[in-house]
Design an enzyme around this catalytic site. Structure first.
Site, PDB file in Angstrom:
ATOM      1  N   CYS A  46      36.241  36.676  40.722  1.00  0.00           N
ATOM      2  CA  CYS A  46      36.478  35.331  40.188  1.00  0.00           C
ATOM      3  C   CYS A  46      35.215  34.794  39.519  1.00  0.00           C
ATOM      4  O   CYS A  46      35.276  34.200  38.433  1.00  0.00           O
ATOM      5  CB  CYS A  46      36.930  34.388  41.300  1.00  0.00           C
ATOM      6  SG  CYS A  46      38.532  34.823  42.014  1.00  0.00           S
ATOM      7  N   THR A  47      34.076  35.022  40.155  1.00  0.00           N
ATOM      8  CA  THR A  47      32.808  34.584  39.573  1.00  0.00           C
ATOM      9  C   THR A  47      32.535  35.337  38.277  1.00  0.00           C
ATOM     10  O   THR A  47      32.147  34.732  37.272  1.00  0.00           O
ATOM     11  CB  THR A  47      31.666  34.778  40.584  1.00  0.00           C
ATOM     12  OG1 THR A  47      31.936  33.978  41.741  1.00  0.00           O
ATOM     13  CG2 THR A  47      30.327  34.371  39.992  1.00  0.00           C
TER      14      THR A  47
END
Length: 156
Positions: A46-47
């Site tokens: 996600c990052t």
């Protein structure tokens, strides 16, 4: 059931990481919207995804698009994540999981945490119609950002 290209995007009002209300329909007539669902803040993929969007935000701006990142995390967690990673676009919290349900993009009970958003990408045109839908079953896969850009280019 998942949303489909050509249908009106389900509207929502959610809290941003700054505790401001963000309403999808407020962009109608003004901006296309790239709506990105990510499973959970602070996780590796996600990052990676949102930092890539951060680094290429001008590409979306040049295509007259507003980017919204959505997760089921609280706005408070999102604020910390946004600050830590220097994210330069709006994050919205679907803490109650209503939007992931409306878009048909929830892992339901098949993920270790109930109701987490599937990694997904949606392009919504200025009239509020879905022009691109990509809902991924595998949380480690990333959306096809080339297809997203091509869709946005076709809306100019």
């Amino acid at each position: 059931m998942a949303v489909q290209v050509g249908q009106e995007a389900p509207d929502f009002t959610l809290k941003s990481s700054d505790m401001e209300d963000v309403t999808l329909s407020s962009f109608r007539g003004d901006k296309n919207v790239v709506l990105l669902f990510v499973p959970l803040a602070f996780t590796g993929v996600c990052t990676q995804e949102l930092c890539s969007v951060r680094d290429n935000l001008n590409n979306y701006s040049n295509l007259d698009a507003e980017v919204l990142g959505l997760s089921v995390d609280s706005p408070f967690s999102q604020k910390e994540w946004k600050e830590k990673e220097g994210l330069n676009f709006t994050l919205v919290s679907d803490f109650n999981r209503d939007v992931v349900q409306a878009y048909g993009a929830s892992y339901g009970d098949s993920f270790p945490f109930h109701g987490v958003a599937k990694r997904s990408a949606f392009v919504i045109d200025k009239s509020g119609v879905l022009q691109y839908v990509e809902i991924l079953d595998k949380a480690t896969d990333l959306p096809n950002f080339d297809n997203i850009s091509e869709t946005l280019q076709g809306l100019k």
